[in-house]
Design a protein around this motif. Sequence first.
Motif, PDB file in Angstrom:
ATOM      1  N   ALA A 209      -3.830  -9.430  -9.493  1.00 35.03           N
ATOM      2  CA  ALA A 209      -3.479  -9.222  -7.768  1.00 35.03           C
ATOM      3  C   ALA A 209      -3.110  -7.612  -7.846  1.00 35.03           C
ATOM      4  N   GLY A 210      -3.424  -6.987  -6.742  1.00 41.45           N
ATOM      5  CA  GLY A 210      -3.056  -5.625  -6.360  1.00 41.45           C
ATOM      6  C   GLY A 210      -1.932  -5.425  -5.528  1.00 41.45           C
ATOM      7  N   GLY A 211      -1.153  -4.530  -5.883  1.00 41.57           N
ATOM      8  CA  GLY A 211      -0.057  -4.121  -4.888  1.00 41.57           C
ATOM      9  C   GLY A 211       0.340  -2.514  -5.232  1.00 41.57           C
ATOM     10  N   SER A 212       1.376  -1.988  -3.860  1.00 40.27           N
ATOM     11  CA  SER A 212       1.431  -0.653  -4.216  1.00 40.27           C
ATOM     12  C   SER A 212       3.041  -0.626  -4.414  1.00 40.27           C
ATOM     13  N   ASP A 213       3.875  -1.352  -4.104  1.00 39.18           N
ATOM     14  CA  ASP A 213       5.271  -1.020  -4.196  1.00 39.18           C
ATOM     15  C   ASP A 213       5.987   0.225  -3.364  1.00 39.18           C
ATOM     16  N   TRP A 214       4.806   0.245  -2.136  1.00 38.00           N
ATOM     17  CA  TRP A 214       5.256   1.150  -1.380  1.00 38.00           C
ATOM     18  C   TRP A 214       6.500   0.813  -0.491  1.00 38.00           C
ATOM     19  N   PRO A 215       7.558   2.032  -0.432  1.00 42.24           N
ATOM     20  CA  PRO A 215       7.293   3.512  -0.356  1.00 42.24           C
ATOM     21  C   PRO A 215       7.456   4.052  -1.805  1.00 42.24           C
ATOM     22  N   VAL A 216       7.605   3.214  -2.842  1.00 41.77           N
ATOM     23  CA  VAL A 216       7.712   4.059  -4.255  1.00 41.77           C
ATOM     24  C   VAL A 216       6.464   4.687  -4.561  1.00 41.77           C
ATOM     25  N   SER A 217       5.307   4.182  -4.038  1.00 41.01           N
ATOM     26  CA  SER A 217       4.228   5.193  -4.230  1.00 41.01           C
ATOM     27  C   SER A 217       3.182   4.830  -2.915  1.00 41.01           C
ATOM     28  N   THR A 218       2.025   5.494  -2.805  1.00 38.68           N
ATOM     29  CA  THR A 218       1.312   5.336  -1.669  1.00 38.68           C
ATOM     30  C   THR A 218       0.624   3.823  -1.428  1.00 38.68           C
ATOM     31  N   PRO A 219       0.636   3.377  -0.168  1.00 39.90           N
ATOM     32  CA  PRO A 219       0.454   2.087   0.200  1.00 39.90           C
ATOM     33  C   PRO A 219      -1.334   1.989   0.271  1.00 39.90           C
ATOM     34  N   ASP A 220      -2.286   3.088  -0.097  1.00 36.23           N
ATOM     35  CA  ASP A 220      -3.379   2.915   0.118  1.00 36.23           C
ATOM     36  C   ASP A 220      -4.043   2.380  -1.273  1.00 36.23           C
ATOM     37  N   PRO A 221      -4.860   1.116  -0.515  1.00 31.55           N
ATOM     38  CA  PRO A 221      -5.382   0.460  -1.825  1.00 31.55           C
ATOM     39  C   PRO A 221      -6.406   1.062  -2.288  1.00 31.55           C
ATOM     40  N   LEU A 222      -7.308   2.073  -1.676  1.00 35.11           N
ATOM     41  CA  LEU A 222      -8.257   2.562  -2.352  1.00 35.11           C
ATOM     42  C   LEU A 222      -7.704   3.697  -3.325  1.00 35.11           C
ATOM     43  N   GLN A 223      -6.742   4.123  -3.006  1.00 33.29           N
ATOM     44  CA  GLN A 223      -6.167   5.086  -4.294  1.00 33.29           C
ATOM     45  C   GLN A 223      -5.718   4.261  -5.586  1.00 33.29           C
ATOM     46  N   GLY A 224      -4.987   3.119  -5.109  1.00 35.56           N
ATOM     47  CA  GLY A 224      -4.844   2.433  -6.329  1.00 35.56           C
ATOM     48  C   GLY A 224      -5.937   1.890  -6.870  1.00 35.56           C
ATOM     49  N   ILE A 225      -7.155   1.564  -6.153  1.00 36.92           N
ATOM     50  CA  ILE A 225      -8.359   1.102  -6.801  1.00 36.92           C
ATOM     51  C   ILE A 225      -9.047   2.215  -7.815  1.00 36.92           C
ATOM     52  N   HIS A 226      -8.829   3.584  -7.022  1.00 37.65           N
ATOM     53  CA  HIS A 226      -9.352   4.619  -7.851  1.00 37.65           C
ATOM     54  C   HIS A 226      -8.620   4.916  -9.116  1.00 37.65           C
ATOM     55  N   VAL A 227      -7.508   4.610  -9.165  1.00 35.54           N
ATOM     56  CA  VAL A 227      -6.849   4.747 -10.739  1.00 35.54           C
ATOM     57  C   VAL A 227      -7.091   3.706 -11.540  1.00 35.54           C
ATOM     58  N   ALA A 228      -6.985   2.452 -10.994  1.00 31.50           N
ATOM     59  CA  ALA A 228      -7.326   1.021 -11.584  1.00 31.50           C
ATOM     60  C   ALA A 228      -8.713   1.569 -12.613  1.00 31.50           C
ATOM     61  N   VAL A 229      -9.675   2.189 -11.578  1.00 27.99           N
ATOM     62  CA  VAL A 229     -11.034   2.268 -12.514  1.00 27.99           C
ATOM     63  C   VAL A 229     -10.975   3.608 -13.342  1.00 27.99           C
TER      64      VAL A 229
END
Length: 538
Positions: free
Chosen positions: A433-453
């Motif tokens: 599953a995907g999450g951000s922990d915002w406001p610890v880091s950006t809430p933008d899923p596309l940025q999370g997906i970019h790093v996951a890849v």
Amino acid sequence: MQADLVFHGGPVFTGGERRTDAVAVHEGRIVALGDAVPDLTGPGTEVVDLRGRLLLPGFQDAHIHAVMGGVELGQCDLTGTTELSDYLTRIASSAEAHPEQEWIVGGGWSMESFVGGVPTKELLDRVVPDRPIYLINRDHHAAWVNSRALDLAGITADTPDPASGRIDRGDDGEPVGALQEGAMDLVTVPLTSAQARLDGLLRAQRLLHSLGITAWQDAMVCATNGYDDISDAYLTAATSGELTATVVGALWWDRDRGAEQIPELVAKRERFTVGRLRCDSVKLMLDGIAENFTAAMTEPYRDNCGCVTTNRGLSFIDPALLPSYVSSLDALDFQSHFHALGDRAVRDALDAIEAARRANGTRDTRPHLAHLQVVHPQDVPRFAALGATANLQPYWAVHEPQMDDLTIPFLDPALAGWQYPFGDLHRAGARLAGGSDWPVSTPDPLQGIHVAVNRVHHGDDAAGFLLEQALALGTAVSAYTAGSAYVNRLDDTGHVRPGFRADLIVLDRDITSVLPPKLLQTQVLRTVVGGKTVYESK
């Protein structure tokens, strides 16, 4: 039957595959795909021509602090920079703009901005000497305070460290102005008002919808242990209909208490389940973070010289009692949502889930472990075996100063190589599953997906971090859609299928066919929840 809404003319990521298709929506549900859609299109149908752009299920965040993030956007915001001069300018500006405020509060500073990751009170005293300042770091595991705040709290060289935290001190024993973990509770900061919390939720909801997020799990509802309780904001918005997202609230487990709080959690589940809000998850925070040496590890931390210490981090909940707590929650159909960052905390969580399975059989409670910075290889296959979801915050899995300067040098070398093992977990059959922990880091899923890849932040020329743990793009997108929908027990979302809720988003390009640099240029054009548009780009 006539469809209310039809999408056509572009690719659709259904959650399991990419196909060029058409999608029809009626009364908030997907009713048809493909060739059947034209027969449902009539004069009252809103028709959206995708023009080659991608339609996919709405993103869901499986671990976020939405109200906290929204409130902080309206406070002294230090995010988006690591420059000390920027921090001090913003703090001074906040104080000047709000002379009526008794305290200057906010946060978002990074540990990498300070020697050893520890800020000092003297820096704050220079810009605001006469009012207390309390600023939480971006990880929300430490606070930076000035002398006035320390004085009001009565924190001196003689103040002992609490069991769950640490007062950072100079060579003379005097507090330097940084409070780690449970030591943050020593400062009593005025609570935000109910209106400020509601405003924060609605501010966050607008932002999250603009990022394509249709549902989320808030990881700290009805909080204690020094944190703000933001449950009233959710209850108010859910009752009034202002809550347009679907929210699962993870009720906070008070780590200073034991099983006697479980009947209270049952009562809270009933009270805070209304409208689009459901509170049947329980958040159990097992440890801290690696950067301040409070994440629970199987091997001890190193010191500045690289020598082995005796510190293996903290366990905020007694590991000997945790299995009984989780078994009791599981028997009552609560989901267990663990903060487990170090590999010892991960093992403790998995042991507790295993105990619950033995005690109650395999129940459909869908436990999940968030953060997973270090996972022992022996525990990787246990996720699939126990039905425990790996709740990833991919944005952290990169080389950056907080990793390279404040984490890797202080970890056992073996543990340092076991960080964020997304690829290993996926290959071992774990549900992601995907999450951000915002406001610890950006809430933008596309940025999370970019790093996951890619295992690197967009635009960063650093080498990819442990690239063997990278995920394929489709796998990463599925984690933020179908994977988080599973964690959130929203089984009629996360896919584009007939009968499923029309929680959908339109992106300005087909991310399944773009090169990595283009991924972060992608914009959300429309967000639809239950067939109703809640965000549309201008």
